[in-house]
Motif scaffolding. Structure first.
Motif, PDB file in Angstrom:
ATOM      1  N   VAL A 197      63.519  39.382 -21.961  1.00  0.00           N
ATOM      2  CA  VAL A 197      64.779  40.107 -21.783  1.00  0.00           C
ATOM      3  C   VAL A 197      65.347  39.825 -20.402  1.00  0.00           C
ATOM      4  CG1 VAL A 197      65.854  42.368 -21.673  1.00  0.00           C
ATOM      5  CG2 VAL A 197      64.076  41.922 -23.364  1.00  0.00           C
ATOM      6  N   GLY A 198      66.543  39.282 -20.390  1.00  0.00           N
ATOM      7  CA  GLY A 198      67.161  38.972 -19.104  1.00  0.00           C
ATOM      8  C   GLY A 198      68.630  38.669 -19.303  1.00  0.00           C
ATOM      9  N   LEU A 199      69.147  37.816 -18.423  1.00  0.00           N
ATOM     10  CA  LEU A 199      70.566  37.480 -18.520  1.00  0.00           C
ATOM     11  C   LEU A 199      70.899  36.835 -19.860  1.00  0.00           C
ATOM     12  CD1 LEU A 199      71.086  36.053 -14.926  1.00  0.00           C
ATOM     13  CD2 LEU A 199      71.967  38.202 -15.848  1.00  0.00           C
ATOM     14  N   GLY A 200      69.900  36.198 -20.470  1.00  0.00           N
ATOM     15  CA  GLY A 200      70.126  35.568 -21.766  1.00  0.00           C
ATOM     16  C   GLY A 200      70.638  36.581 -22.782  1.00  0.00           C
ATOM     17  N   ASN A 201      70.069  37.780 -22.754  1.00  0.00           N
ATOM     18  CA  ASN A 201      70.468  38.801 -23.720  1.00  0.00           C
ATOM     19  C   ASN A 201      71.794  39.452 -23.332  1.00  0.00           C
ATOM     20  OD1 ASN A 201      67.533  38.653 -23.136  1.00  0.00           O
ATOM     21  ND2 ASN A 201      67.418  39.756 -25.064  1.00  0.00           N
ATOM     22  N   ILE A 202      71.919  39.767 -22.041  1.00  0.00           N
ATOM     23  CA  ILE A 202      73.034  40.620 -21.644  1.00  0.00           C
ATOM     24  C   ILE A 202      74.290  39.818 -21.299  1.00  0.00           C
ATOM     25  CG2 ILE A 202      73.726  42.444 -20.008  1.00  0.00           C
ATOM     26  CD1 ILE A 202      70.532  42.727 -19.684  1.00  0.00           C
ATOM     27  N   TYR A 261      70.507  27.356 -11.977  1.00  0.00           N
ATOM     28  CA  TYR A 261      71.777  27.952 -12.424  1.00  0.00           C
ATOM     29  C   TYR A 261      71.607  29.406 -12.838  1.00  0.00           C
ATOM     30  CZ  TYR A 261      71.207  27.577 -17.552  1.00  0.00           C
ATOM     31  OH  TYR A 261      70.800  27.750 -18.851  1.00  0.00           O
ATOM     32  N   TYR A 262      70.385  29.775 -13.239  1.00  0.00           N
ATOM     33  CA  TYR A 262      70.101  31.196 -13.527  1.00  0.00           C
ATOM     34  C   TYR A 262      70.341  32.010 -12.249  1.00  0.00           C
ATOM     35  CZ  TYR A 262      67.662  34.806 -16.306  1.00  0.00           C
ATOM     36  OH  TYR A 262      67.347  35.907 -17.061  1.00  0.00           O
ATOM     37  N   SER A 263      69.946  31.416 -11.106  1.00  0.00           N
ATOM     38  CA  SER A 263      70.108  32.115  -9.834  1.00  0.00           C
ATOM     39  C   SER A 263      71.571  32.196  -9.407  1.00  0.00           C
ATOM     40  CB  SER A 263      69.301  31.415  -8.741  1.00  0.00           C
ATOM     41  OG  SER A 263      67.953  31.322  -9.129  1.00  0.00           O
ATOM     42  N   PHE A 291      65.943  29.996 -28.285  1.00  0.00           N
ATOM     43  CA  PHE A 291      64.858  29.497 -27.441  1.00  0.00           C
ATOM     44  C   PHE A 291      64.956  30.090 -26.038  1.00  0.00           C
ATOM     45  CE2 PHE A 291      65.022  25.354 -30.116  1.00  0.00           C
ATOM     46  CZ  PHE A 291      64.298  25.972 -31.106  1.00  0.00           C
ATOM     47  N   TYR A 292      66.179  30.064 -25.513  1.00  0.00           N
ATOM     48  CA  TYR A 292      66.422  30.557 -24.158  1.00  0.00           C
ATOM     49  C   TYR A 292      66.049  32.027 -24.054  1.00  0.00           C
ATOM     50  CZ  TYR A 292      69.377  31.295 -19.963  1.00  0.00           C
ATOM     51  OH  TYR A 292      69.853  31.587 -18.720  1.00  0.00           O
ATOM     52  N   SER A 293      66.568  32.804 -25.004  1.00  0.00           N
ATOM     53  CA  SER A 293      66.405  34.246 -24.932  1.00  0.00           C
ATOM     54  C   SER A 293      64.948  34.666 -25.099  1.00  0.00           C
ATOM     55  CB  SER A 293      67.269  34.896 -26.012  1.00  0.00           C
ATOM     56  OG  SER A 293      67.192  36.283 -25.913  1.00  0.00           O
ATOM     57  N   MET A 294      64.224  33.949 -25.956  1.00  0.00           N
ATOM     58  CA  MET A 294      62.834  34.347 -26.199  1.00  0.00           C
ATOM     59  C   MET A 294      61.862  33.564 -25.332  1.00  0.00           C
ATOM     60  SD  MET A 294      62.792  35.147 -30.184  1.00  0.00           S
ATOM     61  CE  MET A 294      63.996  36.253 -30.873  1.00  0.00           C
ATOM     62  N   SER A 295      62.388  32.871 -24.344  1.00  0.00           N
ATOM     63  CA  SER A 295      61.558  32.062 -23.433  1.00  0.00           C
ATOM     64  C   SER A 295      60.660  31.100 -24.207  1.00  0.00           C
ATOM     65  CB  SER A 295      60.704  32.950 -22.514  1.00  0.00           C
ATOM     66  OG  SER A 295      61.480  33.886 -21.831  1.00  0.00           O
ATOM     67  N   ALA A 304      59.925  27.141 -26.122  1.00  0.00           N
ATOM     68  CA  ALA A 304      60.117  25.709 -25.910  1.00  0.00           C
ATOM     69  C   ALA A 304      60.185  25.326 -24.440  1.00  0.00           C
ATOM     70  CB  ALA A 304      61.368  25.214 -26.657  1.00  0.00           C
ATOM     71  N   MET A 305      59.469  26.049 -23.616  1.00  0.00           N
ATOM     72  CA  MET A 305      59.392  25.672 -22.198  1.00  0.00           C
ATOM     73  C   MET A 305      58.026  26.043 -21.625  1.00  0.00           C
ATOM     74  SD  MET A 305      62.025  28.456 -20.659  1.00  0.00           S
ATOM     75  CE  MET A 305      63.113  29.045 -21.915  1.00  0.00           C
ATOM     76  N   GLY A 306      57.083  26.250 -22.511  1.00  0.00           N
ATOM     77  CA  GLY A 306      55.718  26.465 -22.033  1.00  0.00           C
ATOM     78  C   GLY A 306      55.381  27.877 -21.591  1.00  0.00           C
ATOM     79  N   THR A 357      63.327  39.905 -12.872  1.00  0.00           N
ATOM     80  CA  THR A 357      62.020  39.687 -13.505  1.00  0.00           C
ATOM     81  C   THR A 357      62.003  38.320 -14.198  1.00  0.00           C
ATOM     82  OG1 THR A 357      62.807  40.921 -15.421  1.00  0.00           O
ATOM     83  CG2 THR A 357      61.338  42.077 -13.932  1.00  0.00           C
ATOM     84  N   SER A 358      63.153  37.928 -14.770  1.00  0.00           N
ATOM     85  CA  SER A 358      63.190  36.628 -15.436  1.00  0.00           C
ATOM     86  C   SER A 358      63.163  35.482 -14.424  1.00  0.00           C
ATOM     87  CB  SER A 358      64.435  36.506 -16.308  1.00  0.00           C
ATOM     88  OG  SER A 358      64.326  37.380 -17.394  1.00  0.00           O
ATOM     89  N   SER A 359      63.957  35.591 -13.350  1.00  0.00           N
ATOM     90  CA  SER A 359      63.988  34.472 -12.393  1.00  0.00           C
ATOM     91  C   SER A 359      62.641  34.348 -11.685  1.00  0.00           C
ATOM     92  CB  SER A 359      65.117  34.638 -11.377  1.00  0.00           C
ATOM     93  OG  SER A 359      64.867  35.746 -10.560  1.00  0.00           O
ATOM     94  N   SER A 384      59.732  35.004 -13.067  1.00  0.00           N
ATOM     95  CA  SER A 384      58.778  34.324 -13.944  1.00  0.00           C
ATOM     96  C   SER A 384      59.128  32.843 -14.086  1.00  0.00           C
ATOM     97  CB  SER A 384      58.605  35.046 -15.287  1.00  0.00           C
ATOM     98  OG  SER A 384      59.489  34.606 -16.250  1.00  0.00           O
ATOM     99  N   LEU A 385      60.428  32.509 -13.990  1.00  0.00           N
ATOM    100  CA  LEU A 385      60.808  31.091 -13.991  1.00  0.00           C
ATOM    101  C   LEU A 385      60.251  30.380 -12.765  1.00  0.00           C
ATOM    102  CD1 LEU A 385      64.574  31.286 -15.051  1.00  0.00           C
ATOM    103  CD2 LEU A 385      62.851  29.925 -16.201  1.00  0.00           C
ATOM    104  N   MET A 386      60.450  31.012 -11.579  1.00  0.00           N
ATOM    105  CA  MET A 386      60.016  30.351 -10.348  1.00  0.00           C
ATOM    106  C   MET A 386      58.488  30.277 -10.269  1.00  0.00           C
ATOM    107  SD  MET A 386      60.942  31.078  -6.398  1.00  0.00           S
ATOM    108  CE  MET A 386      62.312  30.106  -5.972  1.00  0.00           C
TER     109      MET A 386
END
Ligand code: PFF
Length: 450
Positions: A23-28, A101-103, A220-224, A226-228, A316-318, A320-322
């Motif tokens: 749950v992050g910017l992808g959803n909202i 770009y998320y940032s 894929f993006y929203s549920m995190s 296909a990126m491991g 929280t999403s950025s 976990s990405l970093m």
């Protein structure tokens, strides 16, 4: 370290942690503008169908791979079959592309929080006009981008993610409640019902391959996926937790919040502009919601609360990405944590600057007809993730064999959707993803016109 992998306390712990990443910017921010752009109800329907088939299958696969091997993506694929470790590497590239770009968008959210605290007069009155003016300036969006990325980097560097997660676990339910209130209010604005119809009633004439690709990339993006990321989460999951029901719960959370966010934003565009702003793209949330807040009692306070909550979901999403990127650099290059954090921060900064400027000073720079931010978004969501998903399905379906992962899912429980899982994994997903990808690439290159 690998032998002493810590695990989540139980199912709730696992579901909350995975949902925190999902749950992050992808959803909202992203889901509502795609739904608005791609015809409302038909997008929603396509998304839901994909979520319970592709989304379910891929998430079960990734979590099972992680739990079976006890490793994160690159190591996991290598352990299962060393010839296929390249899938792990490809997946690892995705967070590296998304983080910058998320940032930038996290920076926009920070700016709006500041604006609402300082006095949101113009933001509320001018809506999208205010947003466009803000993003087209050269320096200001860059400063906010730097602030957001800086906070993310400091948290990752100090290793205090747990603190942020704790706060965010309190914030998330408040965000859901606030969204219900805002959506409820919006529905009473004159003209909003037409928007509700647009959002829920599928208009099949608006169906297109581009829409399916958009919905799939968003999934894929929203549920995190296909990126491991979910492989890593799976590696921390205890063996006695049911993968199947955990996946159902994460999907329910993630999709529910996206639908709610759309309900807050899409009907509002009808109430405010008669639907004229449906094609606004990435600016939709920032243009529409302040104008809704202006009409609400205590609008400034609601705006502060809303953007603060969204900021936490984004952080929280950025983080976990970093964290993912840093741990790859640390593991593979054998660099110290400090050096890895610094290089990832600098890399994200350098890659993010063009995305930020692409809405203003560099708005003339178009890649495949898109501004720079949308280009990176397109490459990661509509090209790389479908490719990683396709390769994962082929690898598990034909090389590793679904049985291996089904056994992992069935350790202590029955796998109720075993048949659906196998059919989607081996036949439906690979064929559909391949067709959609090819069509879209040919279309983007101008070879095919649909
Ligand atoms: N799923 C997140 C969102 O919807 O905003 C984006 C994301 C976060 C992707 C964390 C990957 C990740 F590791």
């Amino acid at each position: 370290m690998k032998n002493e992998r810590s695990s989540f306390t139980g199912k709730i712990g696992f579901v909350l942690a995975a949902a925190g990443s999902a749950v992050g910017l992808g959803n909202i921010w992203r889901f509502p503008y795609l739904a608005a752009k791609y015809g409302g109800g038909i997008f929603l329907l396509t998304y839901l169908v994909l979520a319970v088939t592709f989304g379910f299958t891929l998430m079960v696969t990734e979590i099972a791979i992680g739990r079976k091997t006890g490793l994160s993506a690159i190591g996991a694929f290598k352990k299962l079959n060393s010839k296929f470790s390249f899938i792990g590497w490809l997946g690892a590239l995705v967070p590296m592309i998304i983080l910058p770009y998320y940032s930038v968008i996290g920076g926009w959210v920070s700016k709006y929080l500041y604006t609402f605290i300082a006095g949101p007069g113009r933001a509320m009155e001018e809506g999208i006009g205010f947003f466009n003016q803000f993003v087209s300036q050269p320096a200001e969006p860059l400063i906010w981008f730097l602030i957001f990325l800086g906070i993310t980097a400091v948290v990752v560097f100090l290793g205090v993610e747990k603190g942020v997660e704790k706060v965010s676990k309190v914030m998330m339910p408040i965000l859901i409640c606030l969204s219900v209130v805002i959506a409820g209010y919006t529905l009473f604005l004159p003209g909003a019902m037409e928007g509700v119809r647009y959002y829920f009633m599928p208009d099949f004439s608006k169906f297109s391959v581009e829409l399916v690709l958009g919905a799939m990339g968003q999934l894929f993006y929203s549920m995190s996926l296909a990126m491991g990321i979910m492989i890593t989460y799976g590696s921390y999951m205890k063996k006695d937790v049911s993968i199947e029901s955990a996946v159902h719960q994460i999907e329910f959370f993630d999709t529910g919040i996206a639908i709610l966010a759309g309900l807050m934003i899409v009907p509002a565009t009808f109430a405010l502009s008669g639907g004229g702003e449906l094609n606004q793209g990435p600016g939709l949330m920032f243009g529409t919601l302040p104008q809704v807040f202006e009409r609400m009692l205590g609008g400034q306070f609601i705006g502060i609360l809303f953007f603060l909550l969204v900021l936490f979901a984004a952080l929280t999403s950025s983080i976990s990405l970093m964290e993912t990127v840093v741990s790859i650099v640390q593991d593979k290059l054998r660099w110290t944590r400090t050096a890895s954090c610094i290089i990832v921060f600098v890399g994200a900064l350098l890659l993010g600057i063009p995305s930020s400027l692409g809405n203003g000073a560099w708005s003339g720079v178009l890649l495949l007809g898109k501004d720079i931010l949308s280009f990176f978004d397109f490459i990661s969501n509509s090209v790389m993730m479908p490719i990683v998903a396709l390769l994962t399905c082929i690898f598990v379906g034909y090389v590793l064999k679904p049985k291996t992962l089904i056994e992992e899912v069935e350790r202590n429980m029955v796998f109720r959707s075993k048949k659906l899982y196998t059919v989607v994994l081996k036949y439906i997903a690979p064929v559909c993803i391949l067709l959609i990808l090819l069509t879209s690439i040919l279309e983007t290159l101008g070879i095919l016109a649909i």
